[in-house]
Design an enzyme around this catalytic site. Structure first.
Site, PDB file in Angstrom:
ATOM      1  N   GLY A   1       3.105  -1.662   3.104  1.00  0.00           N
ATOM      2  CA  GLY A   1       2.830  -2.213   4.426  1.00  0.00           C
ATOM      3  C   GLY A   1       1.357  -2.510   4.615  1.00  0.00           C
ATOM      4  O   GLY A   1       0.987  -3.528   5.214  1.00  0.00           O
ATOM      5  N   THR A   2       0.521  -1.641   4.095  1.00  0.00           N
ATOM      6  CA  THR A   2      -0.921  -1.850   4.223  1.00  0.00           C
ATOM      7  C   THR A   2      -1.348  -3.134   3.528  1.00  0.00           C
ATOM      8  O   THR A   2      -2.156  -3.895   4.044  1.00  0.00           O
ATOM      9  CB  THR A   2      -1.674  -0.634   3.639  1.00  0.00           C
ATOM     10  OG1 THR A   2      -1.416   0.499   4.467  1.00  0.00           O
ATOM     11  CG2 THR A   2      -3.171  -0.885   3.599  1.00  0.00           C
ATOM     12  N   GLN A  48       6.982  -0.029  11.737  1.00  0.00           N
ATOM     13  CA  GLN A  48       7.703   1.057  12.414  1.00  0.00           C
ATOM     14  C   GLN A  48       9.012   0.597  13.043  1.00  0.00           C
ATOM     15  O   GLN A  48       9.775   1.434  13.522  1.00  0.00           O
ATOM     16  CB  GLN A  48       6.827   1.690  13.501  1.00  0.00           C
ATOM     17  CG  GLN A  48       5.770   2.640  12.969  1.00  0.00           C
ATOM     18  CD  GLN A  48       6.343   3.834  12.214  1.00  0.00           C
ATOM     19  OE1 GLN A  48       7.499   4.222  12.402  1.00  0.00           O
ATOM     20  NE2 GLN A  48       5.535   4.435  11.361  1.00  0.00           N
ATOM     21  N   ALA A 102       9.069  -0.624   2.945  1.00  0.00           N
ATOM     22  CA  ALA A 102      10.415  -0.134   2.617  1.00  0.00           C
ATOM     23  C   ALA A 102      10.615   1.348   2.904  1.00  0.00           C
ATOM     24  O   ALA A 102      11.685   1.776   3.330  1.00  0.00           O
ATOM     25  CB  ALA A 102      10.715  -0.412   1.145  1.00  0.00           C
ATOM     26  N   HIS A 103       9.569   2.149   2.689  1.00  0.00           N
ATOM     27  CA  HIS A 103       9.807   3.597   2.779  1.00  0.00           C
ATOM     28  C   HIS A 103       9.961   4.101   4.211  1.00  0.00           C
ATOM     29  O   HIS A 103      10.258   5.266   4.430  1.00  0.00           O
ATOM     30  CB  HIS A 103       8.703   4.376   2.041  1.00  0.00           C
ATOM     31  CG  HIS A 103       7.393   4.428   2.756  1.00  0.00           C
ATOM     32  ND1 HIS A 103       7.024   5.540   3.486  1.00  0.00           N
ATOM     33  CD2 HIS A 103       6.395   3.536   2.872  1.00  0.00           C
ATOM     34  CE1 HIS A 103       5.814   5.314   3.999  1.00  0.00           C
ATOM     35  NE2 HIS A 103       5.421   4.109   3.635  1.00  0.00           N
ATOM     36  N   THR A 114       3.335  -8.726 -11.604  1.00  0.00           N
ATOM     37  CA  THR A 114       4.760  -8.640 -11.943  1.00  0.00           C
ATOM     38  C   THR A 114       5.526  -7.966 -10.818  1.00  0.00           C
ATOM     39  O   THR A 114       5.128  -6.901 -10.350  1.00  0.00           O
ATOM     40  CB  THR A 114       4.922  -7.854 -13.258  1.00  0.00           C
ATOM     41  OG1 THR A 114       4.201  -8.537 -14.266  1.00  0.00           O
ATOM     42  CG2 THR A 114       6.380  -7.723 -13.651  1.00  0.00           C
ATOM     43  N   CYS A 161      -1.682   8.915   7.867  1.00  0.00           N
ATOM     44  CA  CYS A 161      -2.818   8.278   7.190  1.00  0.00           C
ATOM     45  C   CYS A 161      -4.132   8.751   7.781  1.00  0.00           C
ATOM     46  O   CYS A 161      -5.183   8.541   7.211  1.00  0.00           O
ATOM     47  CB  CYS A 161      -2.715   6.773   7.300  1.00  0.00           C
ATOM     48  SG  CYS A 161      -1.114   6.157   6.774  1.00  0.00           S
TER      49      CYS A 161
END
Lengths: 427, 402
Positions: free
Chosen positions: B74-75, B192, B213-214, B250, B338
């Site tokens: 996301g960052t 979020q 994704a997480h 990749t 974070c």
């Protein structure tokens, strides 16, 4: 369904005996998985083991409904790592905590030292290895306000401070201990070399088994109330034994070198002060070096660069070697004299801390240690104003204002205080 | 260690679900080809990659799968949305608008862009934690090229009026188009919200949207950026021709496949799961409010993610509370993971005008798929005595007993 925290067990075949130096002893390395619920029931404490040197305080041997929760202050070094390992082996519910005290090389460009991210990472690695929790607490601003501020203030006053003692009083056994209690820990432990012994009803601080490593000097301000809630697992071990344990347990810190003397001072304190103080040149000014009669014999670079007893770096030529015997901040003068002038037998000691919380009956004959590497000497302590006057049987070298004087009786710490410069009995 | 381990930090991260894990498995071993290779191994991997792109595009209602590019997190998506858009559009303006409650991935990136000569306006929020669309309108200048306002905040869960802001920007762009001037681009950080509330890039009027994704039970190390067709953007990473020349490197095919599977599942279950979480959160919120005095809920009471609860316990430090609860087997957070490890009060709560002493005492519970009613009961049983103990130790509490 909760996320599974188990890191999986480590298959290290290290069957280190913690308390017995031989193989075949007790550490169950199969249970080192972190936070696993399967083996989360602590093994029953082994306090009754005759060679279980951990549970020194008999109070701790009472098996409560819950295993005592102990937080270990961990620096990432070998001592605190072994302390944590010993406690875990002793059956305690152990967690590690590392303090962020000084952020070297941060945006203020401070001079660096320990407590760096590397040390925090080392402590974390040790905790993972032991399968215990690890927390990092940021005490940076409080450390600067208390320890660093005192350190700077004292040097500017011509004193020679011991920042470890201030840190122990206000940070490690002050803030951290409060925090540990707030978090719900029953006890706190560190990797200091010292012992806690019972004397009647009260707990007293005693010297460590390893006389060379003994750190009771820097812990002298601990009160019996604090000692009740502390464990020093290394008090009964020598440094060599501690290294052996670390190696046997394959602790990541096993071969880490000894830490420096002052954690936030990378090289020498004078360059620290120069880097830290924006107005260093205004506060630390050159001045005169004078002899005992007040005659100018040379020039000094600023009082903060000198300590009592110093001989080298004075830049003086004289038939007999000259030593710094006093620092006079009012006149910005360094006073020098012959070797005999470095010795004195009387010193006022203030800001006292007594082990039992109150002043014992004075006068009192005991052993007094006036700096970390000093061999304690016999003295008489008598009341004097708000503090005490210490009179040594034999003159001692380089009694230095700002350092702590610690009073011992049969290896027990009776108390101590800070050496004052009101007059150091040199007259 | 306690037997109990209750995880209430789903806004920090979520465990990988079984379904995405199963979907990923072939791509971790048998289907190992480089998706850019021309041979059959490459083609198999490419199929997984493109199917995933389609699925993600569908989940956010993108017009074309090609509008989705996959990133590392996301960052990275946020960094790309800001840096790559700002740099590519520098010729026509240097002004960026964002808000004071953004994630550091956006705030720190915008701050960094100042060093490249950009001007940044950081909009305030009201006490409920919402950015005012009118404030956005007022602050758009002729030099404005990008607006970045998050979809919902990670610390307090407050949902931002993104669609309204989108309309304002669309209005501005209409008049700019009439005058023959370039557009204001609109980015939203939806890290979020994906899988929690509906995301429709067209209805929201966004040009760029970040995903991770997480946060929705997918694997860590995968993110995505929706980039509306026609958006002028340059690559952040340079190298090969991957991801339509926009993101060299990749492709992490297994992760990307896992991300798509997790997102599809989360979106399909969204309504039912969020209703369940809302009931649990209300139980938690009401339970805390009724059993502990001097407690405040941070953030808008309605426009808030179902699973997020930020509460301030007056007179205590959130960190002490967090650690005490951890020892009791309850994992919560004082804010953004974070930002943890620093003792600074949360920038989000500060921006909302929460006084520092309350911001210090804030704790975030974020609920998720694993949360059960029993977990909430345990928290409600454990929390009051812990808060009480901490308050009894607090000098501030002694001065202000309730």
């Amino acid at each position: 369904m909760n996320p599974n925290f188990a890191l999986g067990s480590r298959n290290s075949s290290n069957d280190a005996g913690l308390f017995l130096p031989k193989k075949g002893s007790t550490v169950d390395n199969a249970t080192l998985s972190l936070f696993s619920s399967k083996n989360s029931r602590p093994r029953s404490p082994r306090f009754s083991r005759p060679n279980a040197k951990v549970g020194m305080n008999p109070k701790l041997c009472i098996v409560r409904n819950n295993v005592p929760k102990v937080v270990v202050g961990m620096s990432g070094g070998v001592d605190s790592s072994v302390a944590a390992a010993l406690l875990k082996e002793g059956g305690y519910d152990v967690a590690g905590v590392t303090l962020r005290l000084w952020h070297a090389g941060d945006d203020r460009g401070r001079p660096g030292g320990c407590c760096s991210m590397d040390d925090i990472a080392d402590a974390r690695r040790v905790c993972h290895h032991l399968g215990i929790r690890h927390y990092v607490l940021d005490f940076g601003s409080r450390f600067e306000e208390t320890v660093v501020a005192d350190f700077v203030r004292e040097y500017l006053r011509g004193h020679t401070p011991n920042p470890c003692i201030v840190c122990n009083q206000f940070i490690k056994f002050g803030l951290l201990m409060e925090k540990a209690q707030a978090m719900g820990f029953d006890l706190m432990a560190t990797g200091h070399y010292a012992r806690i012994e019972k004397r009647g009803e009260t707990s007293v601080l005693a010297k460590a088994k390893d006389a060379l490593k003994d750190q009771s000097y820097v812990l002298y301000r601990l009160t019996s109330g604090q000692l009740e809630r502390l464990i020093f697992p290394l008090g009964e071990y020598t440094k060599a034994e501690v290294r052996d344990i670390a190696r046997r347990l394959a602790l990541p810190a096993a071969e880490k070198p000894e830490s420096q003397e002052i954690c936030f001072v990378p090289d020498d304190y004078a360059s620290f002060l120069r880097a830290y103080l924006p107005d260093f040149d205004r506060k630390v000014r050159p001045g005169a070096i004078v002899d005992v009669n007040g005659a100018i014999v040379g020039k000094h670079k600023g009082l903060a660069f000198y300590t009592i007893g110093q001989r080298k770096g004075l830049g003086l030529s004289s038939p007999e070697p000259l030593y710094v015997i006093a620092l006079d901040p009012a006149k910005n003068e360094v006073v020098v004299g012959g070797k005999e002038k470095v010795y004195s037998s009387k010193m006022p000691v203030e800001t006292l801390s007594w082990a039992e919380g109150k002043t014992p009956e004075l006068p009192l004959k005991c052993m007094v240690k006036i700096r970390r590497m000093h061999k304690e000497a016999s003295a008489l302590i008598s009341p004097a104003g708000a503090g005490v006057l210490v009179e040594f049987d034999k003159p001692q070298m380089a009694i230095t204002a700002g350092q702590s004087a610690v009073f011992y009786e049969n290896n027990h710490v009776l108390g101590g205080g800070i050496i004052s410069d009101k007059h150091t009995g040199k007259a | 260690m306690n037997k109990k381990s209750i995880y209430l930090d789903y806004n920090a991260t979520t465990p990988l679900r079984a379904e995405p894990l199963d979907a990923m498995r072939p791509y971790l071993s048998d289907v190992f080809g480089n998706a850019s290779s021309m041979h059959v191994f490459g083609q198999q991997a490419r199929k997984g990659l493109e199917d995933a792109r389609q699925a993600v595009a569908r989940c956010v209602n993108a017009q074309k799968p090609g509008e989705i590019i996959f990133t590392g997190c996301g960052t990275e998506s946020d960094n790309m949305a800001i840096k790559s858009v700002a740099r590519a559009n520098k010729a026509r303006g240097n002004h960026i608008i964002t808000s004071s409650i953004e994630h550091h991935a956006v705030l720190a990136t915008c701050e960094y862009m100042r060093s490249e000569g950009f001007q940044v306006t950081v909009l305030p929020v009201d006490s409920s934690g919402r950015v005012s669309p009118l404030e956005v309108k007022r602050n758009i200048q002729p030099s404005t090229i990008l607006v970045s306002i998050m979809h919902a905040n990670n610390e307090v869960g407050v949902i931002q009026p993104v669609a309204e802001i989108g309309k304002i920007i669309a209005g501005e762009n209409d008049s700019r188009a009439a005058a023959g001037r370039g557009q204001v681009l609109f980015h939203t950080d939806a890290v979020q919200t994906a899988g929690k509330i509906p995301i429709d890039v067209q209805a929201m009027g966004v040009d760029l949207l970040s995903l991770s994704a997480h946060k929705f039970y997918g694997p860590k190390g995968v993110g995505a950026l929706y980039i509306k067709r026609g958006t002028v953007i340059e690559p952040l990473l340079h190298g090969g021709h991957h991801e339509a020349n926009l993101r060299a490197g990749t492709e992490n095919v297994a992760g990307i496949v896992g991300m798509a599977a997790a997102l599809e599942l989360a979106v399909a279950e969204q309504q039912a799961e969020q209703a369940r979480l809302l009931a649990l959160r209300q139980k938690l919120e009401n339970g805390i409010m009724s059993s502990i005095p001097s407690v405040y809920v941070n953030g808008h009471s309605l426009e808030r993610l179902a699973g997020t609860l930020s509460v301030s316990f007056e007179f205590i430090e959130g960190e002490s509370l967090l650690l005490s609860l951890d020892l009791k087997g309850i994992a919560a957070s004082t804010g953004s993971a974070c930002a943890s490890g620093t003792s600074e009060p949360s920038h989000v709560l500060s921006a909302m005008g929460v006084p520092p002493e309350c911001a210090q005492g804030a704790l975030r519970f974020s609920l998720g798929r694993g949360t059960t009613e029993k977990d909430i009961d345990y928290v409600l049983e454990t929390l009051p005595p812990v808060v009480d103990r901490l308050r009894r130790m607090s000098p501030l509490w002694k001065q202000n007993p309730v």
